[in-house]
Design a protein around this motif. Structure first.
Motif, PDB file in Angstrom:
ATOM      1  N   GLY A  19     -59.431  55.880 -20.552  1.00  0.00           N
ATOM      2  CA  GLY A  19     -58.419  56.371 -19.492  1.00  0.00           C
ATOM      3  C   GLY A  19     -57.374  57.364 -19.467  1.00  0.00           C
ATOM      4  N   GLU A  20     -56.335  57.958 -20.590  1.00  0.00           N
ATOM      5  CA  GLU A  20     -55.558  58.735 -20.944  1.00  0.00           C
ATOM      6  C   GLU A  20     -55.484  59.654 -21.422  1.00  0.00           C
ATOM      7  OE1 GLU A  20     -52.473  57.406 -24.144  1.00  0.00           O
ATOM      8  OE2 GLU A  20     -50.750  58.295 -23.344  1.00  0.00           O
ATOM      9  N   TYR A  23     -60.601  64.209 -20.109  1.00  0.00           N
ATOM     10  CA  TYR A  23     -61.766  64.944 -20.337  1.00  0.00           C
ATOM     11  C   TYR A  23     -61.646  66.338 -21.406  1.00  0.00           C
ATOM     12  CZ  TYR A  23     -61.240  64.429 -15.265  1.00  0.00           C
ATOM     13  OH  TYR A  23     -61.493  63.681 -14.105  1.00  0.00           O
ATOM     14  N   ILE A  32     -53.825  62.864 -19.747  1.00  0.00           N
ATOM     15  CA  ILE A  32     -52.769  61.910 -18.036  1.00  0.00           C
ATOM     16  C   ILE A  32     -51.376  61.843 -18.616  1.00  0.00           C
ATOM     17  CG2 ILE A  32     -53.117  61.147 -16.238  1.00  0.00           C
ATOM     18  CD1 ILE A  32     -55.783  61.989 -15.393  1.00  0.00           C
ATOM     19  N   ASN A  33     -50.729  62.204 -17.976  1.00  0.00           N
ATOM     20  CA  ASN A  33     -49.284  61.890 -18.626  1.00  0.00           C
ATOM     21  C   ASN A  33     -48.887  61.057 -17.472  1.00  0.00           C
ATOM     22  OD1 ASN A  33     -48.682  63.039 -21.244  1.00  0.00           O
ATOM     23  ND2 ASN A  33     -48.850  65.570 -20.031  1.00  0.00           N
ATOM     24  N   PHE A  35     -47.665  61.090 -14.303  1.00  0.00           N
ATOM     25  CA  PHE A  35     -47.103  61.600 -13.696  1.00  0.00           C
ATOM     26  C   PHE A  35     -46.809  61.033 -12.422  1.00  0.00           C
ATOM     27  CE2 PHE A  35     -47.608  63.944  -9.360  1.00  0.00           C
ATOM     28  CZ  PHE A  35     -47.581  65.204  -9.794  1.00  0.00           C
ATOM     29  N   MET A  40     -48.288  66.046 -15.614  1.00  0.00           N
ATOM     30  CA  MET A  40     -49.570  65.725 -14.914  1.00  0.00           C
ATOM     31  C   MET A  40     -50.473  65.892 -16.143  1.00  0.00           C
ATOM     32  SD  MET A  40     -51.298  64.343 -12.476  1.00  0.00           S
ATOM     33  CE  MET A  40     -53.140  64.017 -12.027  1.00  0.00           C
ATOM     34  N   TYR A  41     -50.729  66.567 -16.653  1.00  0.00           N
ATOM     35  CA  TYR A  41     -51.277  67.297 -17.344  1.00  0.00           C
ATOM     36  C   TYR A  41     -50.318  67.506 -19.054  1.00  0.00           C
ATOM     37  CZ  TYR A  41     -54.876  67.289 -13.488  1.00  0.00           C
ATOM     38  OH  TYR A  41     -55.493  66.531 -12.446  1.00  0.00           O
ATOM     39  N   LYS A  62     -63.933  70.872 -13.095  1.00  0.00           N
ATOM     40  CA  LYS A  62     -64.178  69.094 -13.460  1.00  0.00           C
ATOM     41  C   LYS A  62     -65.236  68.833 -13.582  1.00  0.00           C
ATOM     42  CE  LYS A  62     -59.506  67.530 -12.585  1.00  0.00           C
ATOM     43  NZ  LYS A  62     -58.571  66.534 -11.695  1.00  0.00           N
TER      44      LYS A  62
ATOM     45  N   ARG B  79     -47.765  59.466  -5.343  1.00  0.00           N
ATOM     46  CA  ARG B  79     -49.591  59.544  -5.852  1.00  0.00           C
ATOM     47  C   ARG B  79     -49.669  59.964  -4.226  1.00  0.00           C
ATOM     48  NH1 ARG B  79     -50.038  55.372 -10.463  1.00  0.00           N
ATOM     49  NH2 ARG B  79     -48.943  56.990 -12.230  1.00  0.00           N
ATOM     50  N   GLU B  87     -57.563  62.425  -8.651  1.00  0.00           N
ATOM     51  CA  GLU B  87     -56.145  63.443  -9.398  1.00  0.00           C
ATOM     52  C   GLU B  87     -55.533  61.683  -9.509  1.00  0.00           C
ATOM     53  OE1 GLU B  87     -54.207  66.584  -8.519  1.00  0.00           O
ATOM     54  OE2 GLU B  87     -55.291  67.512 -10.162  1.00  0.00           O
ATOM     55  N   ASP B  90     -58.020  58.892 -11.267  1.00  0.00           N
ATOM     56  CA  ASP B  90     -57.527  59.747 -12.764  1.00  0.00           C
ATOM     57  C   ASP B  90     -56.128  58.829 -13.290  1.00  0.00           C
ATOM     58  OD1 ASP B  90     -60.358  60.787 -13.350  1.00  0.00           O
ATOM     59  OD2 ASP B  90     -58.963  63.043 -13.336  1.00  0.00           O
ATOM     60  N   LEU B  91     -55.072  58.833 -12.535  1.00  0.00           N
ATOM     61  CA  LEU B  91     -53.746  57.845 -13.765  1.00  0.00           C
ATOM     62  C   LEU B  91     -53.399  56.875 -12.997  1.00  0.00           C
ATOM     63  CD1 LEU B  91     -50.806  60.765 -11.068  1.00  0.00           C
ATOM     64  CD2 LEU B  91     -50.973  60.544 -13.226  1.00  0.00           C
ATOM     65  N   ALA B  93     -56.673  55.280 -13.743  1.00  0.00           N
ATOM     66  CA  ALA B  93     -57.312  54.367 -14.475  1.00  0.00           C
ATOM     67  C   ALA B  93     -56.417  54.643 -16.272  1.00  0.00           C
ATOM     68  CB  ALA B  93     -58.310  55.865 -15.248  1.00  0.00           C
ATOM     69  N   ARG B  94     -55.599  55.786 -16.000  1.00  0.00           N
ATOM     70  CA  ARG B  94     -54.422  55.388 -16.750  1.00  0.00           C
ATOM     71  C   ARG B  94     -53.569  54.332 -17.240  1.00  0.00           C
ATOM     72  NH1 ARG B  94     -48.709  56.522 -17.524  1.00  0.00           N
ATOM     73  NH2 ARG B  94     -48.658  58.005 -19.825  1.00  0.00           N
ATOM     74  N   ALA B  97     -55.335  51.435 -18.291  1.00  0.00           N
ATOM     75  CA  ALA B  97     -55.485  51.416 -19.784  1.00  0.00           C
ATOM     76  C   ALA B  97     -54.327  50.950 -20.277  1.00  0.00           C
ATOM     77  CB  ALA B  97     -56.022  52.362 -20.245  1.00  0.00           C
ATOM     78  N   LYS B  98     -52.922  51.787 -19.827  1.00  0.00           N
ATOM     79  CA  LYS B  98     -51.777  51.724 -20.190  1.00  0.00           C
ATOM     80  C   LYS B  98     -51.548  50.318 -20.381  1.00  0.00           C
ATOM     81  CE  LYS B  98     -48.433  55.040 -22.660  1.00  0.00           C
ATOM     82  NZ  LYS B  98     -48.423  56.038 -22.843  1.00  0.00           N
ATOM     83  N   TYR B  99     -51.428  49.944 -19.192  1.00  0.00           N
ATOM     84  CA  TYR B  99     -49.986  48.643 -18.907  1.00  0.00           C
ATOM     85  C   TYR B  99     -50.828  47.212 -18.582  1.00  0.00           C
ATOM     86  CZ  TYR B  99     -46.639  52.947 -18.336  1.00  0.00           C
ATOM     87  OH  TYR B  99     -46.225  54.021 -18.948  1.00  0.00           O
TER      88      TYR B  99
END
Lengths: 63, 152
Positions: A19-20, A23, A32-33, A35, A40-41, A62, B79, B87, B90-91, B93-94, B97-99
């Motif tokens: 997830g984090e 790629y 990925i931050n 954002f 963003m990256y 991508k 967003r 994108e 992706d955010l 999914a991030r 995973a994190k929260y």
């Protein structure tokens, strides 16, 4: 190594399934931050942060 | 006068975020860096609003809820602006995973995080208000929102 030339290097990225860090391309990795509070990256090369950016470079493909 | 002007800007930002002014209703940001600039502008209104809420005697917990709601709504709206929905995925999914939540930390998570840091009482909520208005200033100052444009 600086960010600017990296952003202009044509690359094909593969999905990592993380997830984090979604790629990877060889020893290059994208994080990925948080954002929009953060950029963003972040590009990492050999696990070292090269720099942050918001917009995906047009010459990076991508998966 | 200066405070009144600042407060009006904050109030308009709050209304835009709270009532979901659509991308078509305003000059919508097109790129991620423009979207981040837009987001920074939205959350920068929170300190002025908080001062107004303090003057109204609103308790810290309620002010923290309001600040978190503004930040969270701005996060989702940002967003929504993003043209590339891959994108956004992706955010999400991030964040999942994190929260454990695709839209980022909930109010309850932030309360617990601050308590875990040792904060008690109103300090738990004051920290949420401060962090709600906090942008990644260090990165913004270092790179700007368009790092490629500002690189030597």
């Amino acid at each position: 190594m600086t960010l600017e030339p990296c952003l202009n290097t044509p690359l094909s990225w593969a999905r990592t399934g993380q997830g984090e860090f979604p790629y990877a391309a060889g020893n290059w990795l994208i994080r990925i931050n948080d954002f929009p509070a953060e950029p963003m990256y972040t590009l990492l090369v050999d696990n070292r942060e090269i720099g942050d950016f918001d917009d995906w470079p047009p010459c990076w493909i991508k998966p | 006068m200066r405070f009144a002007s600042r407060f009006m800007v904050a109030l308009l930002a709050l209304l835009a975020v709270s009532f979901g002014v659509s991308a078509a209703d305003m000059s919508a940001p097109q790129t991620n860096s423009q979207i981040r600039d837009w987001y920074n502008e939205q959350v920068s209104a929170i300190p002025a609003l908080n001062q107004h809420w303090i003057a109204e005697g609103i308790p810290a917990e309620q002010r923290a809820h309001r600040a978190h709601d503004i930040r969270h709504a701005a996060r989702l709206k940002a967003r929504d602006f993003m043209p590339d929905k891959r994108e956004v995925a992706d955010l999400q999914a991030r964040d999942q995973a994190k929260y454990g939540n695709p839209d980022g930390p909930t109010f309850g998570m932030l309360v617990q995080k601050n308590r875990d840091k040792g904060l008690v009482g109103d300090a738990v909520y004051d920290e949420i208000i401060v962090s709600a208005a906090c942008t990644d200033r260090a990165t913004n100052e270092k790179y700007g929102s368009k790092p490629a444009d500002k690189s030597p």
